[in-house]
Enzyme design. Sequence first.
Site, PDB file in Angstrom:
ATOM      1  N   SER A 117       0.847  -1.189   0.038  1.00  0.00           N
ATOM      2  CA  SER A 117       0.186  -0.076   0.078  1.00  0.00           C
ATOM      3  C   SER A 117       0.798   1.231   0.046  1.00  0.00           C
ATOM      4  CB  SER A 117      -0.947  -0.220   1.129  1.00  0.00           C
ATOM      5  OG  SER A 117      -1.866   1.027   1.060  1.00  0.00           O
TER       6      SER A 117
ATOM      7  N   ASP B  91     -10.175  -5.188  -4.413  1.00  0.00           N
ATOM      8  CA  ASP B  91      -9.685  -4.008  -3.380  1.00  0.00           C
ATOM      9  C   ASP B  91     -10.411  -2.907  -3.422  1.00  0.00           C
ATOM     10  OD1 ASP B  91      -8.008  -1.988  -2.470  1.00  0.00           O
ATOM     11  OD2 ASP B  91      -6.260  -2.825  -2.857  1.00  0.00           O
TER      12      ASP B  91
ATOM     13  N   HIS C 106      -8.198  -4.912   0.212  1.00  0.00           N
ATOM     14  CA  HIS C 106      -7.183  -4.166   0.373  1.00  0.00           C
ATOM     15  C   HIS C 106      -6.445  -4.837   1.796  1.00  0.00           C
ATOM     16  CE1 HIS C 106      -4.286  -0.797  -0.323  1.00  0.00           C
ATOM     17  NE2 HIS C 106      -4.536  -0.864   1.200  1.00  0.00           N
TER      18      HIS C 106
END
Length: 275
Positions: A155, A224, A253
């Site tokens: 991320s 996601d 995610h």
Amino acid sequence: MLKRFIIYSALIILFIMIFPKFIEKRLIFYPDRGNHSLTPDVYGLEYDDVTFRTEDGLNLNGWFVPGKKSSSDEDLHTLLWFHGNAGNINQRLENIKMLHDRVPVNVFIIDYRQYGKSEGKVSEQGTYIDAGAALTYLHSRKDINHEKIIFFGRSLGSAVAIDLAVKENCCALILETPFTSIKEMGKELYPLLPISIFLRTKYDSLSKIRDVKVPTLIMHGDKDELVPFEQGRKIYEAANEPKEFYTIPGANHNDTHIVGGEEYFDTIRNFVNKL
């Protein structure tokens, strides 16, 4: 009329000055001091609780978890792990344990400034400085092969890993749920607000990935809900060969390593073995 104009102008200036700071603090970074009693030994893992110093004088914290060796002379790769924008290293324990059991690599995971036990206040440039300091620390260790360091970013950490890979040597790069830039994320999450105009934080990974010259693995869940799957694909398309893209079917995610299961870890292990 003039008085009203002056008041409106002052409000606009105040908005421009304050709004970016609010966005940076509230929408990009979510530092958490965490529960310091949660350490790798909860899962029976050996580890070094590491404190290292940045070039701007801050003490940062991290864990070095040695990997499983099949023989005493085996020379393992080391993952330099940059986590996402929320939480701290305490909240990655389950993931570390699962990786340790399935992939023969050392892991060095760090907390950015203001996260966990690390000092300071977080910022984009600060995370870049923190990454460089973490790599410097790894190079100081005598028990790892300095030519077999892999940058692993998840991320927000993907942007940190990409930036470091442009500046410093590594043998490979692994990116999980990467985004193209904060500007594009702002448009995605708040399409009706002109947030991107005011943001000072860039994390422009799409432009930087073109300058990375090492084998790259990109992994992204196709469900996601935070970082669009298409942004991960854009990073992959802009990356240089050799490169791989692994779609994690059904993963959101934050559950990639859970939903991906054994195939997720097989993908990482196979990528590392090919190095």
